[in-house]
Design a protein around this motif. Structure first.
Motif, PDB file in Angstrom:
ATOM      1  N   MET A   4       0.812  -1.230   0.000  1.00  0.00           N
ATOM      2  CA  MET A   4       0.000   0.000   0.000  1.00  0.00           C
ATOM      3  C   MET A   4       0.838   1.270   0.000  1.00  0.00           C
ATOM      4  SD  MET A   4      -3.228  -0.464   2.536  1.00  0.00           S
ATOM      5  CE  MET A   4      -3.092   1.256   3.035  1.00  0.00           C
ATOM      6  N   ASN A   5       2.007   1.203   0.637  1.00  0.00           N
ATOM      7  CA  ASN A   5       2.832   2.406   0.782  1.00  0.00           C
ATOM      8  C   ASN A   5       4.081   2.395  -0.094  1.00  0.00           C
ATOM      9  OD1 ASN A   5       0.992   3.366   2.644  1.00  0.00           O
ATOM     10  ND2 ASN A   5       2.087   2.486   4.382  1.00  0.00           N
ATOM     11  N   ARG A  65       2.554   7.370  -7.946  1.00  0.00           N
ATOM     12  CA  ARG A  65       1.586   6.531  -7.233  1.00  0.00           C
ATOM     13  C   ARG A  65       2.122   6.177  -5.855  1.00  0.00           C
ATOM     14  NH1 ARG A  65      -2.205   4.212 -10.701  1.00  0.00           N
ATOM     15  NH2 ARG A  65      -1.678   4.492 -12.898  1.00  0.00           N
ATOM     16  N   ASP A  68      -1.627   1.757  -4.725  1.00  0.00           N
ATOM     17  CA  ASP A  68      -2.483   1.802  -5.925  1.00  0.00           C
ATOM     18  C   ASP A  68      -3.176   3.152  -6.080  1.00  0.00           C
ATOM     19  OD1 ASP A  68      -4.204   1.628  -3.817  1.00  0.00           O
ATOM     20  OD2 ASP A  68      -5.141  -0.267  -4.415  1.00  0.00           O
ATOM     21  N   ARG A  69      -2.810   4.152  -5.260  1.00  0.00           N
ATOM     22  CA  ARG A  69      -3.418   5.492  -5.366  1.00  0.00           C
ATOM     23  C   ARG A  69      -2.621   6.348  -6.330  1.00  0.00           C
ATOM     24  NH1 ARG A  69      -2.797   8.423  -0.501  1.00  0.00           N
ATOM     25  NH2 ARG A  69      -4.545   9.774  -1.011  1.00  0.00           N
ATOM     26  N   LEU A  70      -3.284   6.896  -7.343  1.00  0.00           N
ATOM     27  CA  LEU A  70      -2.644   7.819  -8.280  1.00  0.00           C
ATOM     28  C   LEU A  70      -2.666   9.216  -7.668  1.00  0.00           C
ATOM     29  CD1 LEU A  70      -1.383   8.273 -11.100  1.00  0.00           C
ATOM     30  CD2 LEU A  70      -3.701   8.706 -11.953  1.00  0.00           C
ATOM     31  N   LEU A  71      -1.468   9.737  -7.359  1.00  0.00           N
ATOM     32  CA  LEU A  71      -1.378  11.074  -6.750  1.00  0.00           C
ATOM     33  C   LEU A  71      -1.232  12.152  -7.814  1.00  0.00           C
ATOM     34  CD1 LEU A  71       1.171  10.357  -3.843  1.00  0.00           C
ATOM     35  CD2 LEU A  71      -1.309  10.016  -3.860  1.00  0.00           C
ATOM     36  N   LEU A  78      -3.595  15.470  -7.057  1.00  0.00           N
ATOM     37  CA  LEU A  78      -4.136  15.496  -5.694  1.00  0.00           C
ATOM     38  C   LEU A  78      -3.433  16.591  -4.902  1.00  0.00           C
ATOM     39  CD1 LEU A  78      -6.194  13.244  -5.303  1.00  0.00           C
ATOM     40  CD2 LEU A  78      -4.609  12.124  -3.743  1.00  0.00           C
ATOM     41  N   ARG A  82      -4.064  15.946   0.768  1.00  0.00           N
ATOM     42  CA  ARG A  82      -4.814  14.703   0.565  1.00  0.00           C
ATOM     43  C   ARG A  82      -3.907  13.537   0.161  1.00  0.00           C
ATOM     44  NH1 ARG A  82      -9.207  15.461  -3.572  1.00  0.00           N
ATOM     45  NH2 ARG A  82      -9.435  13.236  -3.162  1.00  0.00           N
ATOM     46  N   ARG A  83      -2.595  13.745   0.221  1.00  0.00           N
ATOM     47  CA  ARG A  83      -1.679  12.710  -0.272  1.00  0.00           C
ATOM     48  C   ARG A  83      -1.197  11.732   0.801  1.00  0.00           C
ATOM     49  NH1 ARG A  83       1.733  14.534  -5.537  1.00  0.00           N
ATOM     50  NH2 ARG A  83      -0.002  15.572  -6.559  1.00  0.00           N
ATOM     51  N   ARG A  84      -1.471  12.001   2.064  1.00  0.00           N
ATOM     52  CA  ARG A  84      -0.957  11.158   3.168  1.00  0.00           C
ATOM     53  C   ARG A  84       0.566  11.089   3.146  1.00  0.00           C
ATOM     54  NH1 ARG A  84      -2.127   5.857   2.924  1.00  0.00           N
ATOM     55  NH2 ARG A  84      -1.188   5.625   4.988  1.00  0.00           N
TER      56      ARG A  84
END
Length: 350
Positions: A4-5, A65, A68-71, A78, A82-84
């Motif tokens: 995830m990271n 990314r 699986d999050r597209l930044l 983003l 909101r990017r963590r």
């Protein structure tokens, strides 16, 4: 460790105005939970890359990314909040009017008071500053301020932490200790981290992976040991340490003839008949002048560092003197004759 990271940077391109591009299709993958150092000379694009990953700059092309999050990508940007992503800037940049505890709790929006206090205490303990919550930033040393900045970045449990030359302002005696603390705090939280630095020793001693950036691209990304022992080219070799570069001609499948004699090669010459033979100064030994397998030379300079010394020796058939790293007591002085012998294997480059 889940994926995830993990950070995936692909094809990143960025120009400022009509000038030459700063980034030219930069690629970088950092596995989840790893600390990667991005190393390179001034102006190579490492800080621009960091600012794009953080969301402070838009790339002209390419994607970023986190898992699986597209930044960031075509039509997607983003905002930073909101990017963590946690950020540790140069020189800490703490809020001077807030206490240490309130600095650390700054990003904990949405948590109730007791939760903010619990997380703040936990983070200060993690960075070795338990009990410092009521102090003001000006009451702390530079190293303590950097630890608070790290605690503030880690408090919201980000997936990724970006560290922008965070040890620059610290004197060398403090640096090693703060670096070790930062590394262990990142390990304890399991965050993926990217450290931007121009300090080779810092990159090699701190990171799990080192990416060397040259002219807006990653020239090589490897573990510190692989990068040092098997650099992709002579420029990288010289950038991540001291290198001894000698012209050599290939003899047979596994040896090159040089001014220091016949040197075994670490890998097959791959069709090369001649090239640059690459050694590290600690692979050279001082010997008696008539010792077997040695070549004769003259000591031109000695630089003593306490734990070791660099002895420079002029040898016949090579224009520039070679550097030899010597541990322990020194037995030679400038002007004296000595023997030089190669230990171990060398790299061969076109």
């Amino acid at each position: 460790m889940n994926d995830m990271n993990a950070l995936h940077v692909e094809g990143l391109t960025k120009s400022y105005g009509a000038g030459e591009p700063i980034l030219r299709g930069l690629e970088l993958t950092v596995p989840a939970g790893a600390l990667a150092a991005v190393l390179g000379p001034s102006g190579c694009g490492k800080t621009t890359m960091l600012r794009i990953v953080a969301g402070f700059l838009r790339a002209d092309e390419g994607t970023v990314r986190l898992g699986d999050r597209l930044l960031s990508g075509p039509g997607v940007h983003l905002p930073p909040e909101r990017r963590r992503i946690g950020i540790v800037p140069q020189e800490g940049a703490l809020f001077p009017h807030l206490s240490v505890a309130r600095n650390v709790a700054f990003g904990l929006t949405g948590a109730d008071r007791s939760e903010r206090r619990r997380v703040t205490d936990e983070m200060l303990e993690l960075v070795g500053l338990a009990g410092y919550g009521d102090r003001m930033p000006h009451e702390l040393s530079g190293g303590q301020q950097q630890r608070v900045a790290l605690a503030r970045a880690l408090a919201p449990r980000p997936g990724l932490v970006l560290l922008d030359e965070p040890f620059n302002a610290l004197d060398s005696a403090l640096r090693a200790g703060v670096r070790a603390d930062v590394r262990s705090a990142l390990r304890a939280t399991g965050a993926t981290a990217v450290l931007v630095t121009h300090d080779q020793q810092e990159a090699l001693s701190t990171a799990d992976l080192v990416a060397v950036v040259r002219d807006g691209r990653v020239a090589q990304c490897a573990t510190p040991q692989d990068l040092y022992r098997r650099p992709a080219d002579p420029w990288i070799a010289g950038f991540v340490g001291d290198a001894v570069l000698l012209p050599g001609t290939v003899e047979g499948a596994g040896t090159a003839l040089t001014a220091l004699g016949a040197v075994p090669l670490a890998a097959p010459p791959d069709g090369l008949r001649a090239g640059t033979v690459l050694l590290r100064p600690e692979q050279l030994r001082l010997t008696d002048t008539d010792s077997d397998g040695s070549v004769r030379g003259t000591v031109t300079d000695v630089s003593y560092y306490g734990h070791d010394a660099m002895v420079t020796v002029a040898v016949q058939g090579h224009d520039t003197p070679v550097g030899i790293r010597v541990a322990g007591p020194l037995s030679v002085r400038p002007g004296e004759e000595t023997g030089v012998r190669v230990v171990g294997e060398a790299g061969l480059h076109p």
